[in-house]
Design an enzyme around this catalytic site. Structure first.
Site, short mmCIF file in Angstrom:
data_model
loop_
_atom_site.label_atom_id
_atom_site.label_comp_id
_atom_site.label_asym_id
_atom_site.label_seq_id
_atom_site.Cartn_x
_atom_site.Cartn_y
_atom_site.Cartn_z
N SER A 1 -23.13 15.57 -10.78
CA SER A 1 -21.88 15.62 -11.48
C SER A 1 -20.92 16.91 -11.02
O SER A 1 -21.79 17.81 -10.78
CB SER A 1 -22.17 15.59 -12.93
OG SER A 1 -20.93 15.86 -13.74
N TYR B 1 -27.18 19.03 -20.03
CA TYR B 1 -26.63 18.10 -18.87
C TYR B 1 -26.15 18.99 -17.71
O TYR B 1 -26.69 18.44 -16.77
CB TYR B 1 -25.83 17.10 -19.51
CG TYR B 1 -24.95 16.12 -18.75
CD1 TYR B 1 -25.73 15.01 -18.31
CD2 TYR B 1 -24.02 16.36 -18.07
CE1 TYR B 1 -25.20 13.97 -17.37
CE2 TYR B 1 -23.38 15.47 -17.31
CZ TYR B 1 -24.06 14.30 -17.06
OH TYR B 1 -23.54 13.21 -16.11
#
Lengths: 469, 323
Positions: free
Chosen positions: B141, B154
């Site tokens: 990401s 995350y």
């Protein structure tokens, strides 16, 4: 932004605690409580506002709710210390012979003004924007707001946070905001310093304690959820709603026909009016250390103070040579101690415009010596909540009880209770009542003792005797 | 590598990017092996893949279970004879202040988002090495480059995934496995149901932070990587901008990301109850690619606006130049 400005931003302008501090603060500065001390006061503007179509007026109340709430991301900035500082900043220098502290009450506001005493409300209302849940879904509201209530409680160990959710009286507001009532449990450095520095040596602390409780559910450490509040719907009806609530919900076009609040786990001080006794030990210690007297004024219901304060005013006015034949019932936060005294009017505080308040006024008028003039002012909350008493009932009560003139003032009767101009209209309505009188000399705490000794009336309160170091 | 007739294993295939990738691969003629926790959702994806023209095998798998992931690889080889590409895509997240998230949930995110990828790589690489070729694609990401507040686990995991890919690339090169490629995909905010299923302890409902891109766009990037593997690929101009910003003004990029997440990744008017979301139990239902954040429409609008701005700028410049 300064801490005080920040606190003023997240405090709610129509809250009872906030208005108590503002009204008494302005009174001590020689000013009235026009427009709840924040807005304009104008009959013309009020008439313009209440002449808008019903839907627009209803929308105005909801929009005010959205505007009063702060965005959720700013909830972490809510600081009980900033609020304490904001409250003390309402009052001019002092020193004062008396300071009042405790449960919010309009009657106590009038008493504080009579004593020329600053009033430190134990409970103040901060609001956050809430567009995610339906007002008639209390479980969802509790669950959704629980993290925010916990956050505020966690960051402010001196307060308990009561998330109050009342779709009966506060419906338009709940469409845009959530109520977080911060109840002070510890005196804190700011108020302690205020009392040390601004209460005169040997002065008196009057602790106003309303023992009213409500069934609640704990959602975190010092964080609670309360469904419903004092008003036109009983506590039982909130938790086991029947046909009257079904009708109300149908009228409001709600997809619900009954409320299903979460299970409760204990009775705790009522979110808005109830007194949390956790605050008392700090005051007792301070009083003992500084040589102050601590007097407790204990009532069961917030409005129990109203007839006592009204009769005390009558007694006080009489001793000061003022007329005593004019009664000014004022509802919710549309109180104005300056105008009550200036008009030589006996203030009678109505907690709201609901049936229980109506009955209390009725009872008072039945027992009290008759008044020549009775002028009732009513707050508008933006909808026909269950239990709202129509204006003509108030008017008839005033007219039938008054010897000369009884009427409702400062209310657009066609628009009520969606009278969006109500807060701009009450002060001009008071000001329009001749004649005016010079303000009476302050009341002394000892005079309260003398009044209670001299009167034959009995009041639903306990006034504790002097106890000092 | 030709995508047609290749065998692609996709983890996290029940929804979002994983599901879009499976469908894109199937549409391109690949046989897809679908892995996720939800059997019913996988069955539906398998039907959609077959309808799109590919073969599909659904293998309900929890990627935190190393043995189950090994079994997934075996099932793929047993059914289709080989593995050409392995796409690690399964991920979970939580929005929470650092001190508020329960530790076991923090660990769970690391377990799924890091160890899940490790398990996938350890299951896939032996087959890819034996075959002498193949692609391992790890979906990371942009938060691996510019981390976010409230999603510590995350962000850490996505950075770890990026590092894992780089380490594996080096090791494979040193080992002489030149035909085995490891790629990292770094998408920005994608229109998936991810934000509806997230664990959340912020008290505010999570939403897709604009600009939002469609999951199909990431899927196209992944299909392109199977065809022509590349080291790292940022998806969309926003991700590329962020990468540049983080290189030239890292402090500014960090501050901007922080305030943008606070204002735009979490609603300011919609509160949310505390929840562990889909960390331990998969979300109910049969899943979907889109989360209803209008990724395609937003991309189209951005393109129209950019084209209009470019044309206007071009016309103004041409007029000036013409004078």
């Amino acid at each position: 932004m300064s801490a005080r400005l920040r606190a003023a931003r997240y405090l709610v302008d129509f809250d009872s605690g906030v208005n108590a501090a503002r009204a008494v603060g302005r009174y001590l500065r020689g000013k009235d409580h026009r427009g709840m001390s924040v807005g304009p006061s104008s009959r013309l503007l009020a008439d313009l506002t209440s002449s808008l179509p019903t839907r627009v007026r209803r929308g105005t109340f909801s929009a005010m709710g959205v505007q009063q709430g702060i965005p959720l991301d700013r909830a972490r900035r809510i600081s009980a210390d900033d609020i304490a500082d904001w409250v003390t900043a309402q009052y001019p220098g002092g020193p004062y012979p008396v300071v009042m502290i405790g449960s919010a009450s309009g009657a106590a506001v009038h008493l504080a003004a009579a004593l020329r005493a600053p009033y430190l409300p134990q409970t103040t209302l901060a609001a956050v924007r809430e567009l995610g849940t339906h007002p008639d879904d209390p479980r969802a509201a509790m669950e959704a707001l629980a993290p925010t209530a916990q956050l505020v409680a966690q960051r402010n160990p001196e307060v308990a946070v009561h998330h109050m959710h009342d779709p009966a009286q506060d419906r338009p507001m709940l469409e845009g905001m959530a109520y977080l009532r911060l109840k002070r449990r510890l005196l804190g450095r700011t108020w302690e310093r205020f009392l040390e520095e601004r209460l005169a040596p040997g002065g008196t602390i009057v602790l106003v304690e309303c023992t009213r409780t409500w069934r609640t559910r704990q959602v975190g450490e010092r964080a609670y959820f309360q469904f419903g509040c004092l008003g036109g719907v009983s506590e039982e009806e909130y938790h086991d709603s029947g046909p009257r609530i079904a009708d109300y919900l149908a009228r409001e076009r709600s997809p619900w026909r009954r409320w299903e609040p979460p299970e409760t786990d204990a009775r705790r001080p009522e979110a808005e009016w109830g007194f949390d006794p956790a605050l008392r030990p700090d005051l007792e210690r301070l009083a003992e250390r500084c040589g102050y007297q601590l007097r407790r004024l204990v009532v069961e219901e917030p409005q129990d103070l109203s007839d006592f304060v009204a009769d005390l005013h009558r007694w006080w006015y009489r001793r000061r040579g003022l007329p005593t034949e004019r009664l000014l019932p004022q509802s919710y936060v549309q109180w104005d101690p300056l105008w009550a005294q200036r008009l030589g009017a006996v203030p009678f505080w109505l907690r709201f415009n609901m049936q229980p308040s109506f009955e209390d006024l009725q009872r008072y008028l039945h027992h009290a010596d008759p008044y020549d003039e009775i002028y009732v002012n009513l707050f508008s909350q933006g909808l026909w909540s269950p239990g709202v008493v129509p204006v003509h009932h108030w008017r008839e009560l005033a007219a039938s009880a008054a010897r000369v003139r009884g009427q409702v003032i400062g209310v657009d009767e066609d628009a009520y209770p969606l009278d969006a101009g109500s807060t701009m209209r009450y002060q001009p309505a008071f000001a329009a009542l001749p004649p005016r009188h010079p303000l009476p000399a302050p009341l002394d705490v000892a005079e309260i003792d003398r009044f209670l000794q001299s009167t034959t009336a009995s009041y639903r309160l306990t006034w504790s005797g002097p106890a000092s170091a | 590598m030709r995508v047609r007739d290749s065998v692609v294993v996709v983890t996290g295939a029940s929804s979002g990017i994983g599901r879009a990738t499976a469908l894109a691969c199937a549409s391109a003629g690949a046989a897809v092996v679908l892995a996720a926790r939800r059997a019913d959702a996988l069955a539906e994806v398998a039907r959609e893949c077959e309808a799109a023209g590919g073969q599909a095998l659904a293998v309900p798998t929890d990627v935190t279970d190393a043995d189950a992931v090994q079994a997934l690889a075996r099932r793929a080889v047993e059914r289709f004879g080989r593995i050409d590409a392995w796409v690690n895509c399964a991920a979970v997240t939580a929005f929470a202040p650092f001190l508020e998230i329960p530790l076991e949930e923090f660990r769970r995110i690391i377990d799924v988002d890091v160890m899940g990828y490790v398990h996938g790589a350890r299951a896939a690489l032996p087959y890819l090495r034996d075959q002498g070729k193949g692609v391992l694609i790890n979906v990371s990401s942009v938060v691996a480059v510019v981390p976010q507040p409230y999603t510590h686990a995350y962000s850490m995991a996505k950075a770890a995934v990026r590092v894992l890919s780089a380490s594996l690339r080096q090791e494979l090169r040193l080992d002489g496995a030149k035909g085995v490629k490891v790629c990292t995909v770094m998408p920005p905010t994608i229109d998936t149901p991810f934000f509806d299923h997230t664990a959340n302890y912020t008290g505010r409902k999570a939403k897709a932070m604009p600009p939002v891109y469609s999951a199909e766009r990431v899927a196209r990037t992944i299909v392109d990587l199977i065809r022509v593997p590349r080291r790292e690929v940022m998806v969309g101009p926003m991700a590329r901008n962020l990468l540049m910003q983080s290189k030239f003004a890292p402090g500014l990029a960090e501050r901007m990301m922080g305030s943008q997440v606070d204002k735009m990744h979490l609603y300011r008017t919609k509160p949310a109850p505390a929840t562990s979301g889909n960390l331990f139990e998969p979300a109910p239902g049969t899943g979907s690619v889109s989360g209803g954040w209008h990724g395609r429409r937003q991309t189209a609008l951005r393109r129209v606006a950019s084209t209009a701005a470019l044309l206007t700028g071009g016309m103004v410049a041409a007029r000036r130049w013409g004078r």
